[in-house]
Design a protein around this motif. Sequence first.
Motif, PDB file in Angstrom:
ATOM      1  N   SER A 238       0.737  -1.307  -0.079  1.00  0.00           N
ATOM      2  CA  SER A 238       0.197  -0.055   0.029  1.00  0.00           C
ATOM      3  C   SER A 238       0.904   1.124   0.029  1.00  0.00           C
ATOM      4  CB  SER A 238      -0.853   0.026   1.189  1.00  0.00           C
ATOM      5  OG  SER A 238      -0.073   0.016   2.514  1.00  0.00           O
ATOM      6  N   GLY A 239       0.002   2.305  -0.292  1.00  0.00           N
ATOM      7  CA  GLY A 239       1.061   3.506  -0.093  1.00  0.00           C
ATOM      8  C   GLY A 239       2.118   3.593  -1.045  1.00  0.00           C
ATOM      9  N   LYS A 240       3.337   4.344  -0.449  1.00  0.00           N
ATOM     10  CA  LYS A 240       4.469   4.503  -1.377  1.00  0.00           C
ATOM     11  C   LYS A 240       4.836   3.134  -1.968  1.00  0.00           C
ATOM     12  CE  LYS A 240       9.055   5.181  -0.180  1.00  0.00           C
ATOM     13  NZ  LYS A 240      10.070   6.026   0.769  1.00  0.00           N
TER      14      LYS A 240
ATOM     15  N   ASP B 163      -3.583   7.197  -1.750  1.00  0.00           N
ATOM     16  CA  ASP B 163      -3.035   7.376  -0.453  1.00  0.00           C
ATOM     17  C   ASP B 163      -2.401   8.887  -0.224  1.00  0.00           C
ATOM     18  OD1 ASP B 163      -3.773   5.096   0.387  1.00  0.00           O
ATOM     19  OD2 ASP B 163      -2.053   4.172   0.377  1.00  0.00           O
TER      20      ASP B 163
ATOM     21  N   GLU C 183      -3.547  11.632  -1.303  1.00  0.00           N
ATOM     22  CA  GLU C 183      -4.769  12.543  -0.954  1.00  0.00           C
ATOM     23  C   GLU C 183      -4.450  13.796  -1.956  1.00  0.00           C
ATOM     24  OE1 GLU C 183      -5.086  12.923   3.087  1.00  0.00           O
ATOM     25  OE2 GLU C 183      -5.535  10.861   3.567  1.00  0.00           O
TER      26      GLU C 183
END
Length: 181
Positions: free
Chosen positions: A77-79, A126, A128
């Motif tokens: 997830s994310g980066k 993520d 935003e």
Amino acid sequence: MPRMGLDEEMILSAAAELADRHGLDGVTLAALARQLNVRPPSLYNHIDGLPALRQQLAAYGLEQLHRAMLEASNRHSGKEAVLQAGMAYAAFVRQHPGVYEATLRATGMPAAGQSIVDLAVRLLADFELEERHVIHAVRGLRSLLHGFASLEQGGGFRMEIAPTESLRWILEAYLAGLAKA
């Protein structure tokens, strides 16, 4: 009447092998027929000519690229998800240079290409970003990945540091910039 055992999937697979070995321009009906051990007119029982075959090859390439990026990013997830998808993109180009070339010449393929855009949007969620900035971020990511892969494919990275190490560093710097945006 179609030859027993010969089908569109077999033809597409052989075309992908030819493209990866000889470049997209190496995919001709004569070369494909030789590879499949059939006469060129026999291919017309399964495909609508070379332009149609190249479009199918482009769609196939986009689907395979999407699958590689999705599988690489799925457990993250994310980066890290973006990093893994980016690394998978570059690896796909290394492994399938001719098929990737076909994806760049594709025209009118919103569904196949849109799945990659949708994945990038999801991976960047993520961060935003404002809706308008998401478009910039997706374009930036694609530009970064395509540019890197193209330079690598053309032999542009002959320095001592591994290109994969450089790509990871560049992606991390890009994502750090997005985090501040």
